[in-house]
Design an enzyme around this catalytic site. Structure first.
Site, PDB file in Angstrom:
ATOM      1  N   ASN A 152      -3.532 -13.907   0.220  1.00 17.56           N
ATOM      2  CA  ASN A 152      -3.014 -14.499  -1.012  1.00 17.56           C
ATOM      3  C   ASN A 152      -2.122 -15.711  -0.791  1.00 17.56           C
ATOM      4  OD1 ASN A 152      -4.283 -12.256  -2.080  1.00 17.56           O
ATOM      5  ND2 ASN A 152      -2.654 -11.815  -3.548  1.00 17.56           N
TER       6      ASN A 152
ATOM      7  N   ALA B 237     -11.541  -0.510  -9.305  1.00 10.99           N
ATOM      8  CA  ALA B 237     -11.376  -1.106 -10.637  1.00 10.99           C
ATOM      9  C   ALA B 237      -9.909  -1.173 -11.031  1.00 10.99           C
ATOM     10  CB  ALA B 237     -12.186  -0.313 -11.665  1.00 10.99           C
TER      11      ALA B 237
ATOM     12  N   GLY C 175       0.822  -1.207   0.000  1.00 10.40           N
ATOM     13  CA  GLY C 175       0.000   0.000   0.000  1.00 10.40           C
ATOM     14  C   GLY C 175       0.850   1.248   0.000  1.00 10.40           C
TER      15      GLY C 175
ATOM     16  N   LYS D 150       8.320 -12.473  -0.695  1.00  5.10           N
ATOM     17  CA  LYS D 150       7.464 -13.331  -1.517  1.00  5.10           C
ATOM     18  C   LYS D 150       8.197 -14.622  -1.864  1.00  5.10           C
ATOM     19  CE  LYS D 150       3.444 -13.581  -3.586  1.00  5.10           C
ATOM     20  NZ  LYS D 150       2.638 -12.524  -4.146  1.00  5.10           N
TER      21      LYS D 150
ATOM     22  N   ASN E 286       4.598   3.891  -5.477  1.00  3.36           N
ATOM     23  CA  ASN E 286       5.741   3.686  -6.361  1.00  3.36           C
ATOM     24  C   ASN E 286       7.034   3.942  -5.594  1.00  3.36           C
ATOM     25  OD1 ASN E 286       7.666   3.623  -8.370  1.00  3.36           O
ATOM     26  ND2 ASN E 286       6.490   4.847  -9.832  1.00  3.36           N
TER      27      ASN E 286
ATOM     28  N   ALA F 185      -6.114  -3.545 -10.536  1.00  4.26           N
ATOM     29  CA  ALA F 185      -5.701  -4.888 -10.942  1.00  4.26           C
ATOM     30  C   ALA F 185      -6.479  -5.975 -10.205  1.00  4.26           C
ATOM     31  CB  ALA F 185      -4.202  -5.052 -10.700  1.00  4.26           C
TER      32      ALA F 185
END
Length: 751
Positions: A321, A197, A80, A96, A83, A199
């Site tokens: 996820n 709206a 969150g 990850k 960039n 990804a």
């Protein structure tokens, strides 16, 4: 149960120690001799090179391609945080990669590409294709992420998966399957409102439509309101694909009568009035992070019939996820898939939904401190459910085979599922189980050495991890200063700092100790000094009187000294059957060694007692005990007076009628190696031993330290067993994490 708290200092220290970053590379083949090097590199490596050049499919046999995934980002949409650029995203991508390994035994390398040009990004990833079995795209802003993923899918012959899109969509779909099941509705009939709206939002609605949701029943909203046919402001081709013919213009309008709300937007986007206007048994997936569009409390305040999920771990029904991407890739890699298609994603969602409807294993319920069963507060499995690894990948693999994307279909699915069960390191589940039990116990843990920064960091972590209350023995001003030096100044208000000067129980402690020691050469002045000045004695007295539930000490003084002090208060010596057991965790195996703390030179009866204590510790850790009395001899050869007691000890256990396997005397290789055991068909162990009882404390110490230094084993212990209360003694070389592990053991009352 208290919520875990993480500070900036802890987060930075975690990434800095023991070495910078979160993973390293290790070889899977021997690299010791010149012959090893000749096989690994030149000239031996030429043989597989030529074989692969002739038949590219052999890369999956002769290289690590078939179990290697790249986590790739340009850092344009980090968590969150926005960039942060390629380099700023590296800690997330390393994380990850670690999750891939931790949850599905998938090797992963993070790659950060320093470009915001989609064409450059696509070209770079495509050129790396031969290296990997799959590509996981991460934290790339919309709409570029759509362009990048679509193009790479078209041009690469391995799975390309943007987890921010499809990972969220899969878990969302799994939860929705069960939410609709509970509310008695069908996906073809429900009205769905999506807010956000980007990804993830677009991927969620697309997957649900592929599962049966009707296009005209799905209203998509963004910051400018409803996406309707004819709208021109803030539109792109991906939004346009979901435009509907409607008079609705705002999120508030769309929510009226809706059955399902999906939020991938911002905190506070949904009001209680909107929730009130929804249909009966509304389903609300408020997935904005870190704060949801509406909290479960706010939603339930106006609609008790609502089923609510969020992206947060401190609320029920977390859309996480990590339930999806590791297992999707595991299944895809194992069939050497060319892609991860919608059918594989839907299979993953249905498998997750089915799992949540089954009985929940005890270790999962324990981790959450409550009984979990399928219902409104449990529609999605938890990330630590041990069944995920062998239930989700087979469903994904089967869908991949059925849809023709498998290069190498799995013939025996039962054998495949059995193999998946064995892929995961059993030590992880044991450590996780101990943490879960500690969290459920909520023990008040006494940390005796409050003047040591390692102990203070462990105490803070113990409390902030939600294990229970940390009681630190020390002077408040000293504790405060040392916490501030460690960057944990704010923790001073959280800990209870106790000492002889501020306790109201001093007289009680003194009288108790005098009555224990007055016939052992201690007068009242000696006792007063012990209680007032010796923190080990003071801490033990706190524990003995129920002013704490467990005790951790030993980080600042040698264990023999600490044990002597504790014996002033407790019967923690060899004569009373105490013993020290150390757990060695190495390459998926756990071996307990005893006695590593109490007995200097045990006789055969002591050895039998040590075996019983170690067996109790093993069972506490979820292991079925198999004890080996080890020596330099095996079943009488070579003959030695030194080995005689190891030979006799099993006969002592015979007379005691214990209920666990034991055998001896034997050498360590016979104890731990099933092949070596075959040479002695009369021996009674059903498999390799997991408890080694050694002849003396010095041999125990040598064994443990050798495995730690040369073998790289993780050492937990020594675990003090056979004492009335949970007391654990650390070594003076302990790190803060070692001290914390001992506190967890004490909280679990192992011993």
């Amino acid at each position: 149960m208290p919520k875990a708290k993480i500070t900036n200092e802890e987060a930075l220290a975690f990434h800095l120690e023991p070495t910078p970053g979160k993973w390293e590379v290790s070889a899977t083949v021997p690299m010791t001799t010149q012959r090893d090097l000749s096989l690994a590199y030149s000239p031996g490596v030429a043989v597989p090179c030529e074989a692969i050049a002739e038949n590219p499919e052999l890369a999956y046999d002769y290289t690590n391609k078939g179990n290697l995934v790249a986590v790739i980002s340009n850092g344009t949409a980090v968590l969150g945080l926005g960039n942060l650029g390629a380099l700023g995203s590296k800690p997330v991508m390393e994380g990850k990669s670690v999750l891939f390994k931790r949850f599905a035994d998938v090797n992963s390398i993070d790659i950060e590409l320093d470009t915001e040009d989609p064409d450059e990004f696509i070209k770079a990833v495509k050129l790396m294709g031969p290296t990997f079995g799959g590509i996981n795209l991460e934290d790339i802003k919309a709409p570029e992420c759509f362009i990048i993923e679509q193009k790479l899918k078209e041009e690469m012959d391995i799975p390309v998966f943007h987890d921010d899109q499809h990972g969220t969509a899969v878990i969302c779909a799994a939860g929705l399957i069960n939410a609709l099941h509970l509310s008695g509705k069908k996906i073809e009939d429900v009205r769905i409102v999506l807010n956000g709206a980007g990804a993830a939002g677009i991927a969620c609605i697309e997957l649900l439509k592929s599962m049966g949701a009707q296009h005209d029943n799905c209203i998509v909203c963004d910051t400018k309101g409803v996406i309707y046919q004819g709208r021109t402001e803030g539109m792109n081709q991906w939004k346009s694909a979901h435009a509907v013919k409607t008079e609705l213009r705002s999120l508030e309008d769309a929510m009226n009568g809706a059955d399902v709300f999906l939020g991938v937007s911002v905190k506070g986007a949904v009001t209680q009035e909107m929730v009130k206007s929804m249909a009966d048994n509304p389903v609300i997936f408020a997935m904005a992070n870190p704060d949801p569009e509406i909290t479960p409390e706010e939603a339930h305040e106006v609609r008790v019939d609502a089923i609510v999920a969020t992206g947060r771990s401190d609320y029920p029904n977390q859309v996480n996820n990590v339930l999806g991407f590791p297992y999707l890739f595991r299944g895809a890699l194992d069939i050497h898939a060319r892609a991860i298609n919608d059918e594989m994603k839907i299979a993953c969602a249905h498998a997750l939904a089915r799992l949540a409807r089954e009985d929940v294993p005890d270790e999962v319920a324990l981790a959450y401190g409550k009984s979990l069963s399928f219902g409104r507060d449990y529609i999605i499995p938890t990330p630590f459910d041990p069944r995920l690894i062998h239930r989700i990948p087979p469903a994904v693999a089967k869908a991949g085979m059925d849809t023709g994307v498998a290069r190498r279909p799995i013939i025996d699915m039962d054998a495949y599922e059995h193999g998946l069960r064995g892929r995961m390191d059993p030590t992880q589940s044991i450590l996780r189980g101990l943490n879960a039990r500690a969290r459920a116990a909520q023990s008040r843990m006494i940390f005796a050495e409050g003047d040591d920064p390692r102990v203070l960091r462990a105490a803070v972590t113990y409390q902030r991890s939600g294990f229970g209350k940390a009681l630190v023995v020390g002077r408040p001003d000293d504790v405060k200063a040392k916490l501030e030096e460690a960057g944990l100044g704010d923790a001073v208000r959280e800990l209870d700092v106790v000492n002889a000067a501020n306790t109201q129980h001093f007289d009680t402690y003194r009288d108790f100790l005098y009555n224990r020691l007055n016939r052992k050469g201690f007068d009242r002045k000696d006792i007063h000094r012990l209680v007032a000045r010796d923190r080990h004695v003071f801490s033990a007295l706190m524990l003995a009187h129920g002013h704490g539930d467990g005790l951790v000490t030993g980080a600042t003084r040698k264990s023999a000294h600490v044990l002597e002090k504790i014996n002033h208060v407790f019967d923690a010596d060899a004569d009373h059957g105490a013993a020290g057991v150390t757990a060695l965790l190495h390459k998926g195996r756990i071996v307990l060694i005893g006695d590593t703390l109490v007995h200097e030179w045990p006789n055969e009866n002591d050895l039998a007692t040590i075996a019983e204590r170690a067996a109790g510790v093993a069972r506490h850790m979820g292991l079925e005990p198999r004890v080996a009395f080890v020596s330099f001899s095996t079943f009488g050869y070579p003959v030695s007076e030194r080995a005689e007691k190891m030979h006799i000890a099993p006969t002592v256990l015979d007379k005691r009628g214990v209920d666990f396997e034991y055998e001896g005397e034997m050498t360590v290789d016979v104890a731990l190696n099933a092949k070596a055991q075959e040479h002695y068909p009369f021996q009674r162990l059903s498999g390799p031993a997991n408890i080694l009882v050694v002849p003396a404390r010095h041999s125990a110490s040598i064994s443990v330290k050798l495995m730690q230094e040369m073998g790289g084993a993780t050492v937990v212990g020594p675990i003090l067993s056979g004492v009335d209360k949970p007391i654990q003694i650390c070594s003076t070389s302990s790190t803060a994490n070692d001290v914390l592990n001992m506190a967890v053991l004490a909280a679990c009352n192992i011993g």
